[in-house]
Every structure is written in C-alpha cells, then in structure tokens.
Design a protein around this motif. Structure first.
Motif, mmCIF file in Angstrom:
data_model
loop_
_atom_site.group_PDB
_atom_site.id
_atom_site.type_symbol
_atom_site.label_atom_id
_atom_site.label_comp_id
_atom_site.label_asym_id
_atom_site.label_seq_id
_atom_site.Cartn_x
_atom_site.Cartn_y
_atom_site.Cartn_z
ATOM 1 N N LYS A 302 5.664 9.139 0.422
ATOM 2 C CA LYS A 302 4.235 9.453 0.449
ATOM 3 C C LYS A 302 3.694 9.759 1.832
ATOM 4 N N GLN A 303 3.985 8.911 2.809
ATOM 5 C CA GLN A 303 3.389 9.077 4.133
ATOM 6 C C GLN A 303 4.349 8.602 5.209
ATOM 7 N N SER A 304 4.100 9.076 6.431
ATOM 8 C CA SER A 304 4.859 8.648 7.595
ATOM 9 C C SER A 304 3.889 8.263 8.696
ATOM 10 N N TYR A 305 4.012 7.019 9.168
ATOM 11 C CA TYR A 305 3.183 6.539 10.275
ATOM 12 C C TYR A 305 4.047 6.440 11.530
ATOM 13 N N THR A 306 3.458 5.930 12.572
ATOM 14 C CA THR A 306 4.191 5.825 13.829
ATOM 15 C C THR A 306 5.380 4.871 13.707
ATOM 16 N N HIS A 307 5.142 3.709 13.113
ATOM 17 C CA HIS A 307 6.191 2.698 13.016
ATOM 18 C C HIS A 307 6.589 2.388 11.571
ATOM 19 N N TYR A 308 5.898 2.978 10.608
ATOM 20 C CA TYR A 308 6.164 2.659 9.203
ATOM 21 C C TYR A 308 6.223 3.943 8.380
ATOM 22 N N TRP A 309 6.774 3.829 7.163
ATOM 23 C CA TRP A 309 6.697 4.907 6.193
ATOM 24 C C TRP A 309 6.452 4.298 4.816
ATOM 25 N N ARG A 310 5.828 5.079 3.934
ATOM 26 C CA ARG A 310 5.349 4.569 2.652
ATOM 27 C C ARG A 310 5.999 5.338 1.504
ATOM 28 N N VAL A 311 6.372 4.583 0.472
ATOM 29 C CA VAL A 311 7.007 5.148 -0.719
ATOM 30 C C VAL A 311 6.217 4.724 -1.950
ATOM 31 N N LYS A 312 6.053 5.651 -2.877
ATOM 32 C CA LYS A 312 5.410 5.361 -4.158
ATOM 33 C C LYS A 312 6.440 5.506 -5.267
ATOM 34 N N ILE A 313 6.511 4.487 -6.145
ATOM 35 C CA ILE A 313 7.438 4.494 -7.279
ATOM 36 C C ILE A 313 6.622 4.453 -8.567
ATOM 37 N N ASN A 335 17.123 1.242 3.895
ATOM 38 C CA ASN A 335 15.962 0.746 4.637
ATOM 39 C C ASN A 335 15.246 -0.400 3.929
ATOM 40 N N LEU A 336 15.755 -0.831 2.765
ATOM 41 C CA LEU A 336 15.120 -1.956 2.072
ATOM 42 C C LEU A 336 15.238 -3.258 2.858
ATOM 43 N N LYS A 337 16.179 -3.322 3.778
ATOM 44 C CA LYS A 337 16.273 -4.519 4.625
ATOM 45 C C LYS A 337 15.072 -4.634 5.558
ATOM 46 N N SER A 338 14.345 -3.531 5.767
ATOM 47 C CA SER A 338 13.161 -3.529 6.634
ATOM 48 C C SER A 338 11.882 -3.391 5.813
ATOM 49 N N LEU A 339 11.920 -3.828 4.556
ATOM 50 C CA LEU A 339 10.738 -3.765 3.699
ATOM 51 C C LEU A 339 9.676 -4.731 4.205
ATOM 52 N N GLU A 384 3.507 0.890 -4.613
ATOM 53 C CA GLU A 384 3.790 1.478 -3.303
ATOM 54 C C GLU A 384 4.380 0.396 -2.414
ATOM 55 N N MET A 385 5.253 0.818 -1.514
ATOM 56 C CA MET A 385 5.847 -0.145 -0.592
ATOM 57 C C MET A 385 5.854 0.434 0.820
ATOM 58 N N LEU A 386 5.749 -0.469 1.765
ATOM 59 C CA LEU A 386 5.683 -0.122 3.177
ATOM 60 C C LEU A 386 6.964 -0.597 3.842
ATOM 61 N N LEU A 387 7.637 0.306 4.544
ATOM 62 C CA LEU A 387 8.906 -0.006 5.188
ATOM 63 C C LEU A 387 8.829 0.277 6.679
ATOM 64 N N LEU A 388 9.468 -0.563 7.449
ATOM 65 C CA LEU A 388 9.515 -0.394 8.905
ATOM 66 C C LEU A 388 10.555 0.658 9.262
#
Length: 451
Positions: A302-313, A335-339, A384-388
């Motif tokens: 869904k989105q990309s931030y400076t330090h994070y990215w977002r996924v929608k399921i 990348n689920l280890k950095s959820l 939605e989930m936020l990952l580092l």
C-alpha cells in the motif's frame, strides 16, 4: 582410420545399472505413502486420539477417549469430527457420556432389559451439541465436534467422552480397536500404539491415580487427500504499479469441467440444492470466475515511508453457501520478523526453526471478524500491517514485497507466477536522459560564464 572396438560387457553393465537404478527409484517412490502429510511450517502438528482404559471388570470395560488437536493453525470446523473404529471382537457400547453413536445398529441378540447404546461392528461417534443435558456431559465435551487450533484457542483444542463397553458373548478381557478414522477429509490415522498410562488427580496433586492402559492413535493431514484441487488463490498489487495481478486462471477449477459448479453474478442457487444437514458439509457453490476458487487472498503493497512500509491483506469468500468460522491465514515473507503492528487481526509468529522468523499466522478477533461470511457485500475480512524496513534486505525490486507462500485454514493457496509480479517502473532510460540533459545544461552554463 582404426575401428574402435566396442566392449559388449560395458553395455550389459550399463543397462543393468540403469535397470537397478530405475527399480530403486520406483521402490523409494512407491514406499512413500501418499497419505503421509508432513508440514514444514508445523512439523509436529497432528491430531492424537488417546484411549484410556480406566476399569476392566469381567463383564465390562470403562474407557475414556480424548481427541487432541496438536496442530498450530489447522482446526476442525463444522460439521466437526466423526470418529470411527473397528472392534476386533464382539464388543458393544452400553452407555456413553460426552458423545453419542450415530447408529444403534442391530441389537436383536439382546433379549429383555435395556438395550446397548450401540451394537455396530464399526461404530461412528460424534460430539454432543452445546447445551446438552448435564447428565450426558463430560469435562471438555459438547462443542459440536469443533476443535480449535493450538494458537487460536488453546482452551478448546480437545474433546473428551467416556463409554462403558463389553463383549456380547462370554468373551472377557479388553481388546484395543483398530482402523481409526476421525471423519474429516484429508486425515489418515495410524495404528494404536501403547504408551505410558495416563495419570489423574482429583485433589490438587496430593494423590494420583492412573489408567490401566493407554494407547495413542496419531492422525496426520494431507492436502492432497483432502481435495483433488486447491481451495484458495492469491492476487497481487502495489502502489508503484497500476497492474493488478489476478489469481492464475483455473487455479481451483475451470468453468465447463465436469463437477465445476458456479453461480453467475446476479443469480442465486436453487433452494432445493441447498443442503442444511448439520452432519454434512455444505456443497461448494462459488461465484463464476476465471480461477473458480472459494477463497481469494489479495496482497497489496500500500505505502512506503522513510523507515516503514505498509501492506493490506483482503480475504474474499466467494462461496455462496458457506461461512468460515475460526478462519486463519498463514503467510511466509522474510520481513515478517520486523513486523511492527497489525490492525484488526490477531497475529502470532510461527518461528519453528529458532532464529528463522519469516512465517506468521493471522486470524480474526472474536465477535468482530472471526466469522468470514458467505459471498456478498460482507463476505470479506481485511487488515493492514506495518513493517520496519530492514536495510540489510529491504527492496521493492523483483517482487520482494510479496509473500512466498499463503495458506488459508491450513491449505496451500495458488500463487501467481513470479514473472507476473508487479514490478517497479523502469527508470533506467529516464535516468540516462536526465543525466545527459543535466550535463548539457552545465556545459551551457560554463560557456555563458566564460563569455
């Protein structure tokens, strides 16, 4: 030129070697049972039937049977388990608590008095429904055959019932049944194995009693035995690409094939074809689509931030007649280890291999979205989930942002081919043009300054 001499012994040895190799390969492949199911994401998962002989009298035996679901994410949903076995002798079931036999069978050889509960040579036992009379209940019974997985609800992963059995003739002693089944597609049960007797305490651990004998029956799941075709598929999309990659065509079936039933949009199946038997699973009627799957999982970067990215399921139920209760989703992504956070779903990592933490399990929140309703406007759940962003591995290139595997209710979903994944825009040519324009502009400035 000299003529090369050919040694006929070489060909005999070579042919013999090929024949022996082929025979060995065939033997190894044929020795592997197609019913054996090993899941690397849940290597120790199984359903265990524990058979405890509590008392053995000359004319009767008291038995306690436990069904324990030791699987991390596979569960037993409606219509529930239906245990069966074959008596090795002439046994009958006189009384049961916590469950009941589906058929009484022919008990005509018993004259007068109370008849046995079941006289079948191969009985089938089902769980009692919630709200059963107290005098028919046992501890941890009466859930309609539904067993939760270990992660979703550890308090509801087991079922227990008791029964009194005896031989119809003068035969005495106890004989363990054989050929166990649990009545759920995909499960195959091994032979009973005697283990250390179970121990019981009724006063907080001050005194322990134990069963006269305990046998374990291990049942394993195989998706190939459960269904000849997959049950779910995955579609993909990303913010950096306008292409939506659909589920592969004919993922679960193809329109027009024998047995491929689907309902076109705007139509509903005939009421006469809707089976409402609690002991049978609802027939599969899905909306007509190119993939013909009852479940579609959509993964959107869904989105990309400076330090994070977002996924929608998003999970869509395209089954016309079936609701999925206590559903769950398993995803494998590095990348689920950095959820960091998951919204509107429960989440638990499945780190079965120590430091390798790339697999996680999602499931609904109780009384909110733990029921995936049948096809329609409400037939979906989403999160939605936020990952580092891990600087050592993070990239959007080559489809890295998409999952490696997706499982719904323990069954593998069909993924699109990797060469169709949404890709980053090709900016190499644009970058080269920009660099050349920049050089020309700088040269022009130098010429102006020199004048």
């Amino acid at each position: 030129m000299g003529v090369m001499k050919i040694n006929p012994f070489y060909f005999v040895v070579q042919i013999s070697f090929d024949v022996i190799s082929s025979f060995i390969i065939f033997f190894l492949l044929s020795s592997v049972s197609p019913s054996y199911g090993y899941d690397p994401l849940d290597p120790h998962g199984n359903i265990t039937i524990k058979w405890d002989l509590l008392q053995s009298n000359p004319g009767s035996n008291d038995v306690k049977v436990s069904i324990l679901n030791f699987q991390l994410y596979r569960h037993i949903e409606q219509p529930g388990w239906k245990m069966g076995w074959d008596w090795t002798g002439d046994e009958v079931i006189w009384a049961m608590q916590g469950a009941e036999a589906t058929e009484q069978g022919n008990c005509s050889r018993f004259k007068g008095g109370q008849l046995p509960h079941c006289c079948e040579k191969s009985p089938f036992i089902v769980d009692l429904l919630p709200g059963a009379p107290y005098n028919m209940q046992t501890t941890n019974c009466c859930k309609g055959g539904i067993l939760s997985s270990m992660i979703q609800d550890p308090s509801k992963f087991g079922a227990v019932f008791q029964m009194s059995t005896s031989a119809a003739t003068n035969e005495s002693g106890f004989h363990m049944p054989e050929n166990f089944t649990i009545g759920v597609p995909g499960y195959t049960c091994a032979k009973p194995v005697q283990v250390a007797p179970s121990k019981y305490s009724s006063d907080g651990g001050r005194r322990w009693t134990q069963a006269l004998g305990t046998w374990n029956v291990t049942c394993m799941y195989s998706q190939f035995l459960a269904s000849t075709s997959p049950k779910c598929c995955v579609s993909l999309s990303a913010f950096y690409n306008s292409t939506i990659v659909p589920c592969p065509k004919c993922s679960c079936s193809c329109q027009g094939l024998p047995g491929a039933k689907c309902v076109k949009f705007g139509e509903t199946p005939s009421l006469l074809r809707q089976i409402k038997d609690l002991n049978r699973e609802s027939p599969s009627f899905v909306r007509c689509s190119q993939h013909m799957c009852p479940i579609r999982v959509h993964w959107h970067v869904k989105q990309s931030y400076t330090h994070y990215w977002r996924v929608k399921i998003t999970v869509n139920n395209l089954n016309i007649l079936k609701n999925y209760s206590q559903w769950n989703l398993v995803a494998l992504h590095p990348n689920l280890k950095s959820l960091i956070q998951v919204f509107s779903f429960n989440y638990e990592p499945l780190n079965q291999y120590g430091q390798i933490n790339d697999t996680g399990m999602f499931w609904g929140i109780e009384y909110y979205n733990d029921m995936l309703l049948q096809e329609g406007e409400s037939g979906n759940v989403q999160t939605e989930m936020l990952l580092l962003k891990d600087p050592d591995m993070f990239t959007f290139r080559e489809g890295w942002g998409f999952p490696r595997r997706i499982l719904f209710n323990g069954d593998e979903c069909v993924m699109p081919p990797p060469d169709q994944y949404p890709r980053l825009p090709n900016t190499a040519q644009l970058g080269a043009q920009l660099s050349f324009s920049t050089i020309l502009f700088l040269l022009w400035l130098l010429i102006l300054c020199a004048e």
